[in-house]
Design an enzyme around this catalytic site. Sequence first.
Site, mmCIF file in Angstrom:
data_model
loop_
_atom_site.group_PDB
_atom_site.id
_atom_site.type_symbol
_atom_site.label_atom_id
_atom_site.label_comp_id
_atom_site.label_asym_id
_atom_site.label_seq_id
_atom_site.Cartn_x
_atom_site.Cartn_y
_atom_site.Cartn_z
ATOM 1 N N HIS A 57 0.589 -1.240 -0.129
ATOM 2 C CA HIS A 57 -0.218 -0.426 -0.004
ATOM 3 C C HIS A 57 0.515 0.780 0.260
ATOM 4 O O HIS A 57 1.575 1.549 0.755
ATOM 5 C CB HIS A 57 -1.159 0.303 0.956
ATOM 6 C CG HIS A 57 -2.420 0.821 1.504
ATOM 7 N ND1 HIS A 57 -3.360 0.721 1.084
ATOM 8 C CD2 HIS A 57 -1.674 2.147 1.501
ATOM 9 C CE1 HIS A 57 -3.947 2.035 0.995
ATOM 10 N NE2 HIS A 57 -3.322 3.195 1.054
ATOM 11 N N HIS A 59 1.629 5.511 -1.909
ATOM 12 C CA HIS A 59 1.130 6.229 -3.018
ATOM 13 C C HIS A 59 2.171 7.693 -4.107
ATOM 14 O O HIS A 59 2.904 8.273 -3.366
ATOM 15 C CB HIS A 59 -0.063 7.707 -1.865
ATOM 16 C CG HIS A 59 -0.991 6.681 -1.671
ATOM 17 N ND1 HIS A 59 -2.283 7.587 -2.187
ATOM 18 C CD2 HIS A 59 -1.407 5.624 -0.654
ATOM 19 C CE1 HIS A 59 -3.077 6.631 -1.532
ATOM 20 N NE2 HIS A 59 -2.523 6.119 0.120
ATOM 21 N N GLN A 153 -9.416 8.950 -5.502
ATOM 22 C CA GLN A 153 -8.975 9.681 -4.003
ATOM 23 C C GLN A 153 -10.437 10.638 -3.230
ATOM 24 O O GLN A 153 -10.871 10.831 -2.343
ATOM 25 C CB GLN A 153 -7.708 10.666 -4.266
ATOM 26 C CG GLN A 153 -7.634 11.246 -2.486
ATOM 27 C CD GLN A 153 -7.214 11.194 -1.766
ATOM 28 O OE1 GLN A 153 -5.678 10.820 -1.849
ATOM 29 N NE2 GLN A 153 -7.937 10.215 -0.830
ATOM 30 N N HIS A 211 -9.327 1.356 -0.444
ATOM 31 C CA HIS A 211 -8.991 2.679 1.056
ATOM 32 C C HIS A 211 -10.672 1.834 2.023
ATOM 33 O O HIS A 211 -11.421 2.579 0.948
ATOM 34 C CB HIS A 211 -8.961 3.852 0.662
ATOM 35 C CG HIS A 211 -7.583 4.152 0.224
ATOM 36 N ND1 HIS A 211 -6.826 3.735 -0.424
ATOM 37 C CD2 HIS A 211 -6.165 5.034 1.468
ATOM 38 C CE1 HIS A 211 -5.780 3.835 -0.918
ATOM 39 N NE2 HIS A 211 -5.336 4.718 0.337
ATOM 40 N N GLU A 214 -11.219 4.216 6.849
ATOM 41 C CA GLU A 214 -10.217 4.827 7.608
ATOM 42 C C GLU A 214 -10.721 5.673 8.259
ATOM 43 O O GLU A 214 -10.164 7.044 7.862
ATOM 44 C CB GLU A 214 -9.258 5.289 5.919
ATOM 45 C CG GLU A 214 -7.999 5.881 7.170
ATOM 46 C CD GLU A 214 -7.106 6.437 6.083
ATOM 47 O OE1 GLU A 214 -7.152 6.986 4.655
ATOM 48 O OE2 GLU A 214 -5.695 6.481 5.714
ATOM 49 N N ASP A 310 1.996 3.290 3.090
ATOM 50 C CA ASP A 310 1.165 3.648 2.710
ATOM 51 C C ASP A 310 1.506 5.480 2.289
ATOM 52 O O ASP A 310 1.832 6.038 1.113
ATOM 53 C CB ASP A 310 0.065 4.688 3.999
ATOM 54 C CG ASP A 310 -1.128 5.363 3.088
ATOM 55 O OD1 ASP A 310 -1.125 5.036 2.174
ATOM 56 O OD2 ASP A 310 -1.477 5.554 4.386
HETATM 57 FE FE FE2 Z 1 -3.348 5.161 1.325
#
Ligand code: FE2
Length: 424
Positions: A57, A59, A153, A211, A214, A310
């Site tokens: 995971h 970005h 996102q 996701h 979260e 992440d």
């Molecule tokens: Fe993430």
Amino acid sequence: MSFDLLLKGGTLPDGSVADIAIKDGRIAAAGKSIASDAAETLDISGNLVSPPFVDPHFHMDATLSYGNPRINASGTLLEGISLWGELKPLQSEEEIERRALAYCDWAAAMGLLAIRSHVDTSDEDGLKGVRALLSVRDKVKDYITLQLVAFPQDGFYRSPAARDCTLKALDMGVDVVGGIPHFERTMADGRRSVSELCEIAAERGLMVDMHCDETDDPMSRHIEQLAYETQRLGLHGRVAGSHLTSMHSMDNYYVSKLLPLMAEAQVAAIPNPLINITLQGRHDTYPKRRGMTRVPEMLAHGIRVGFGQDCVLDPWYSLGTADMLDVAFMGLHVGQMTSPSDMQRCYAMVTSQSAAIMGLEDYGLEKGCKADLVVLDAGNTIEAVRLRAPRLFVVAGGKVIARHQADETALSVEGRPASVKRRV
Ligand code: FE2
């Protein structure tokens, strides 16, 4: 037989000692005392030899952008998302690619040779990242397996262009279907997004990694819908829920029903300990919640868990080094996984368990596997986590791509010169 590379006497993650011989980018032999010629032989006796680190995971479209155009003052997830919204229109495709390639150098030097990166597909600005990371995926393919997740996102329904752009990204060759149900406008929209995104994945034969939940809100229960859709659509073993932080705050009775549903659907979990401990609990006074999902309990139910990193130096996180041992170290602490077997499991969660979640083929140190591996200045996996041990050699596709000298400090105290090495 003549090999390209022979590693003598390394200690494998299971504690056994073996030689590993490599030929034509594959592990040609692994076992006791392989006597043979090799173009290069490395004596790694006393050191841990491991399959490479895997980050399930990340970005990569945001990494190494810290401070641009400003820092995240509150440190919250929500300010991070709005800051990312400010940065997106400012960054060019070339800039994203340059930063991502720089990050891949960091990763390769750390023995991190497989990465699943989400890439924003909320709008046309996000597609710059898709194009940049598709190019990066190709450029690093000889030493890093980069798997991309189409990630709306700003919300699959909440952002007007997200649906089109997510489908476009999948058409362009993005590998996995993502989502963010807890960020949709309503719980109902969140549930609906899980259903539609899972249907898209089923139609296209793709994996799913959302996701999911979260948040600190214990009523954020989209993981239930994700497990249900996985079951309904027959996506067993191809679906992961990332973060799942709300489970930290859920009612225990509800969780006692939820975990068997996840296990039944073979939905994997990807907590991100460094980020979860940093971003969650920000609205609490004291006591403050840790926010990481229930890792030991999931493992007890047979749910596969992989730790992710992440973020590194981006709108959400101001630190980071591409070292998956930092991730395992933090996960071990936050999850209170301190028994020897639990510590070994934490190591597996940044290697073999995450490889299984990503569906990596030919991963491992057995004969026939791809010759990707890392040699660490540690005697075993627990010591590797304790020391966040230096990577002595990184081998990708059968070639040594990184070399490091063993760490040792010359110390002189009370007239007593000594050499300090933190290994025992
Ligand atoms: Fe993430």
